[in-house]
Design an enzyme around this catalytic site. Structure first.
Site, short mmCIF file in Angstrom:
data_model
loop_
_atom_site.label_atom_id
_atom_site.label_comp_id
_atom_site.label_asym_id
_atom_site.label_seq_id
_atom_site.Cartn_x
_atom_site.Cartn_y
_atom_site.Cartn_z
N ASP A 471 -20.31 -4.79 21.95
CA ASP A 471 -19.97 -6.01 22.66
C ASP A 471 -19.58 -5.74 24.11
O ASP A 471 -19.67 -6.62 24.96
CB ASP A 471 -18.81 -6.71 21.96
N GLU A 547 -27.94 -9.76 17.95
CA GLU A 547 -27.36 -10.22 16.68
C GLU A 547 -27.26 -11.73 16.71
O GLU A 547 -26.53 -12.29 17.51
CB GLU A 547 -26.01 -9.55 16.42
#
Length: 904
Positions: A471, A547
């Site tokens: 992330d 994702e």
């Protein structure tokens, strides 16, 4: 097999129970006996330090009585996995309802001890190494009354080290690891973020193998293989050069001249290609060994469906005084991966010179980090069956066996570090609670971790890249450490900074070219096709989505009963907003099915029973995954291409209620078959937004004229409109070929659309068949929504109305079953004898007790039949119980059972 408790499948426990693991019965069998041999410590005795008074130094002397400890017949296990193997817990009980919360996690706040006794036969000129491959969170290591390493060095889930233990080994040896509790914010562990509840032990323990390695006076480091081939177009028959590399180390206080021999061979046939050289090393000196050989007419390694997965075996042996001193072997493939950013700064890949669209799912390790080769192989067979080509590993990099399997099958792997814990403990990471910044010791752990993983992964052709962040990007110091380690290991693949697109990235790696904007919860099918404006349409089918998914993956009832109590099952359909443990952690945004259920209730009507709820859920799941992968496939060649999509997720770490194509027990349901339809090699798909039909070609070798037939029928089974068009397909291309907007735009009632693709030059061979159900109203998305929840879904302000499906007349369906030629499959003919469509027929293969047969491969499932239409399906299975029946039911089809011939 499918009806056995999974604990048996995972751990191979004998029916008579688990015996006490001691070394007394194998004193005559050395763990390793010859130079170049490596063996894993086979079993562990484990106990909490709170229950042991002796010092670890004392416990690391041979002959200590540990009969009162827990005994795990496993070479690698976290504390929970060890205790399951020892019979303290079992998964059936742990996973039922909220039983996991009842495990005393306080027992894991103290250090625990792992102990094993083993035999060696040390002698002159022999050297021994203790090799670790990662221990969580950290450990002190003791052998034969000596401290080999402390927890500062032996730290991190991927911190692999090689310790020279030559001076302290004996015939009888005792090894002890004192492992310390894992704190995800302070330690480099293996965490699950919000995928599922954290295991009670936080993954603490010797979760990877500990190896004992024997060498002669000179040892070899990890073998690296670098390949180059001359034909840039990626065609077969290339002339390839394979370079074998390894570090060599003189372990003795004398000058040594070694002779090195390297060989490269394909399979068992043919003469291996070989090369050799000599090298002189001063006392205790190290050097780099490099041998090169040419492979004429090399067979390239290709991803699944694109060609063969040819693997070569590289062997490197070193001789001192004409005796083997050390040897190593690795398999590799001849292939090339490239990565670039296109004009939109989106990640794009090529493999062997061919543009490669990533279509895959996010893989999760087992909650207790248990590894089972057969179980993983079955999952990868499912990946291939769905037409996917990639799995992403966010910090769940498992063991070498994973990559051996993906190499053999042609499934690409995207490994990388995980998010949301110590791995991304940067000052600019505002997604974490307060956490300590990295220290000098942390950078050292990161360095050891990267070297270890790079060495493990370097030769595997299935590895697509390595992502040094998830992330968030690593800071400059960490990025430099990662890149330096990868380059030192001759890393042949792209290095990605992280899997999102934020305001920063390390200059040494460059920008990521990926988006991580969701969705993670339910969105309607038209979401994926509605791509503009790009700035607000987030996860729609453009660019590279690292994702994203519709938050679906509902197990069928047979699986739900294995982990939900009767009260849980009632809550599932009667209390749509309730928090459920089997969704995720109770503090997560995903702890309820509220968003999903809102869509289900509005679109298909409030459920009248658990069975009604699950049928509607499977329809929702099928729609969601089919549309996502059809949109990404259909827009592969759009003005802004859809270059890749990783569905969130492939599987669950434990029995879950969403984020999976198939459930924990390997039962595939609606999400699986929606993705499978979209993943056909050649396919026709409906664009929910522009109402166009797309011709999709995922292959590298199929081309030529194609026939596309469409028909729309109403709930009464009468044809509303139909037609046929011709088109020419091209390999690895997608494009719109038919505009159906005048026919499908706002029908007066729910209608069904069937698309078929056939090959007219091959007796109209059918290539794809695809059925949609379309409502008179549209799902309307609020793309401008910018509230706190916008990062994981886009709200729907009005819903498509499928309520008239409740008035669909009953259909009668017949089935005819016959055995396949090999006896491990069935031919299933399903015929709709009614004059109305038979909507969403699901078929399930069961054994004599009614339990599901898994793993199972259906050619198609959850199908909709036109009036009087007959469809031939096939189903196969591997191992386990013999099937006795096929169960089938549907929206307007009564539940029935057809007996398998010869099963009674």
């Amino acid at each position: 097999m499918a009806n056995l408790k999974r604990i048996v499948l995972l751990y191979g426990l004998l029916a008579g129970g688990i015996g006490v693991a001691t070394s007394k019965g194998c004193l005559s069998r050395p763990l390793v006996k010859t130079a170049g041999e490596v063996a894993a410590v086979p079993t562990w005795d484990v106990q909490s330090t709170s229950k042991v008074s002796a010092d670890p130094l004392v416990l690391s002397e041979p002959g200590v009585d540990v009969s009162s400890w827990h005994h795990a017949k496993l070479s690698r296990c976290t504390l929970m996995a060890c205790l399951i193997a020892a019979g303290v817990y079992n998964e059936v009980d742990l996973f039922m309802s909220d039983n996991l919360n009842k495990v005393d996690d306080g027992q894991f706040r103290a250090p625990w001890l792992y102990r094993n006794e083993f035999v060696l036969k040390p002698g002159p000129g022999q050297h021994y190494f203790l090799q670790t491959n990662g221990v969580t969170s950290r450990a002190d290591v003791f052998l034969n009354g000596h401290k080999v390493a402390d927890s500062t060095t032996q730290a991190g889930a991927y911190g692999g080290h090689s310790y020279d233990i030559t001076g302290i080994v004996n015939v009888s040896n005792a090894l002890v690891f004192q492992v310390y509790p894992t704190d995800y914010l302070k330690d480099f562990g293996v965490g699950f973020v919000d995928w599922n509840p954290a295991p009670p032990d936080n993954g603490t323990g010797v979760w990877r193998d500990v190896n004992i390695r024997q060498t002669g006076p000179v040892s070899l480091g990890p073998l690296r293989v670098v390949t180059k081939f001359g034909k840039s177009d990626g065609s077969a028959g290339a002339r390839a050069v394979a370079t074998l590399k390894a570090t060599v180390e003189n372990l003795e206080n004398r000058t040594i001249t070694l002779d090195a021999v390297g060989t490269v061979s394909e399979g068992a046939a043919g003469q291996p290609l070989s090369s050799s050289k000599s090298l002189t090393l001063q006392p205790f000196a190290s050097g780099e060994l490099q041998l090169e050989t040419t492979i004429d007419n090399a067979a390239l390694w290709w991803p699944v469906r694109w060609g063969g997965q040819t693997l070569y075996t590289a062997q490197l042996s070193i001789f001192v005084d004409n005796k083997v001193s050390d040897k190593t072997e690795r398999k590799f493939g001849v292939r090339e991966v490239t990565h670039h950013l296109n004009s939109f700064n989106d990640s794009s890949y090529t493999i062997n010179g061919r543009p490669f669209q990533v279509r895959g799912g996010g893989y999760s390790a087992d909650m207790f980090l248990c590894w089972d080769k057969a179980y993983f192989t079955s999952q990868m067979q499912y990946v291939m069956d769905m037409g996917l080509n990639t799995i992403r590993l966010e910090g769940k990099m498992e063991h070498p066996e994973l990559y051996e399997i993906t190499d053999q099958l042609g499934i690409m792997v995207m490994p990388g570090w995980e998010c949301c814990d110590k791995w991304e403990g940067w000052s600019y990471n505002d997604n974490l609670p307060p956490h300590p910044n990295w220290t000098a010791a942390d950078y050292a752990v990161a360095n050891a971790s990267m070297y270890h993983e790079a060495a493990m992964l370097q030769t595997h052709p299935s590895v697509l890249h390595f992502s040094v962040g998830s992330d968030f990007w690593p800071d400059d110091e960490a990025a430099s450490i990662y890149v330096s380690a990868l380059r030192a290991m001759d890393w042949p693949n792209p290095i990605i900074p992280y899997a999102a697109k934020k305001d920063g990235y390390p200059a040494i790696v460059g920008p990521p070219g990926m988006k991580m904007d969701g969705p993670y919860d339910w969105v309607p099918p038209n979401y994926w096709w509605d791509t503009q404006p790009y700035e607000s349409h987030l996860g729609a089918a453009f660019g590279f989505g690292s994702e994203l998914g519709g938050g679906v993956g509902t197990p069928e009832l047979s699986s739900l009963k294995r982990f939900l109590s009767p009260n849980d099952l009632t809550n599932l359909w009667q209390h749509p907003n309730i928090s459920m443990l089997h969704m995720t952690t109770n503090t997560s945004d995903f702890s309820t099915r509220t968003i999903y259920n809102t869509g289900l209730y509005h679109r298909y009507g409030a459920p009248t029973s658990l069975e009604d709820y699950l049928l509607k859920a499977q329809i929702m799941d099928y729609e969601a995954t089919r549309s996502q992968f059809e949109a990404y496939s259909g827009l592969w060649n759009a003005a802004r291409p859809a270059t890749g999509a990783i569905y969130w997720m492939l599987n669950n770490a434990w029995p879950g209620l969403h984020w999976a194509f198939y459930d924990y027990y390997l039962h595939p349901a609606g999400a699986y078959f929606g993705a499978k339809v979209a993943g056909r090699n050649e396919h026709v798909a409906f664009d929910y937004v522009k109402k166009s039909v797309y011709l999709i070609n995922h292959s590298l070798d199929q081309s030529g004229p194609r026939s596309i037939t469409w028909e729309v029928v109403g709930l009464d089974g009468k044809s509303v409109s139909k037609g046929t068009v011709s088109a020419v397909t091209e390999p690895n291309k997608s494009r719109a070929v038919v505009d159906l907007s005048k026919i499908t735009n706002r029908p007066q009632n729910v209608v069904f659309l069937r698309l078929t693709l056939s090959e007219p030059t091959n007796n109209n061979k059918p290539l794809s068949r695809n059925v949609y159900w379309l409502a008179p109203t549209f799902d309307t998305l609020d793309w401008s929504f910018d509230g706190d929840a916008s990062w994981y879904y886009t709200p729907v302000t009005s819903f498509a109305d499928f309520s008239s499906l409740s008035r669909l007349p009953k259909a009668t369906v017949s089935t005819m079953l016959s055995s396949s030629a090999n006896g491990n499959g069935l031919r299933v003919i399903v015929k709709n004898t009614a004059s109305v469509p038979a909507f969403f027929i699901r078929l399930n293969l069961v054994a004599g007790g009614g339990e599901d047969i898994t793993p199972v491969l259906w050619s198609d499932n959850y199908v909709t039949l036109w009036p009087k239409e007959e469809l031939e399906l096939s189903v196969s299975w591997t191992g386990g119980a013999r099937p006795t029946a096929v169960q089938f039911s549907g929206w307007n089809v009564e539940r029935r059972t057809a007996a398998v011939p010869g099963s009674s």
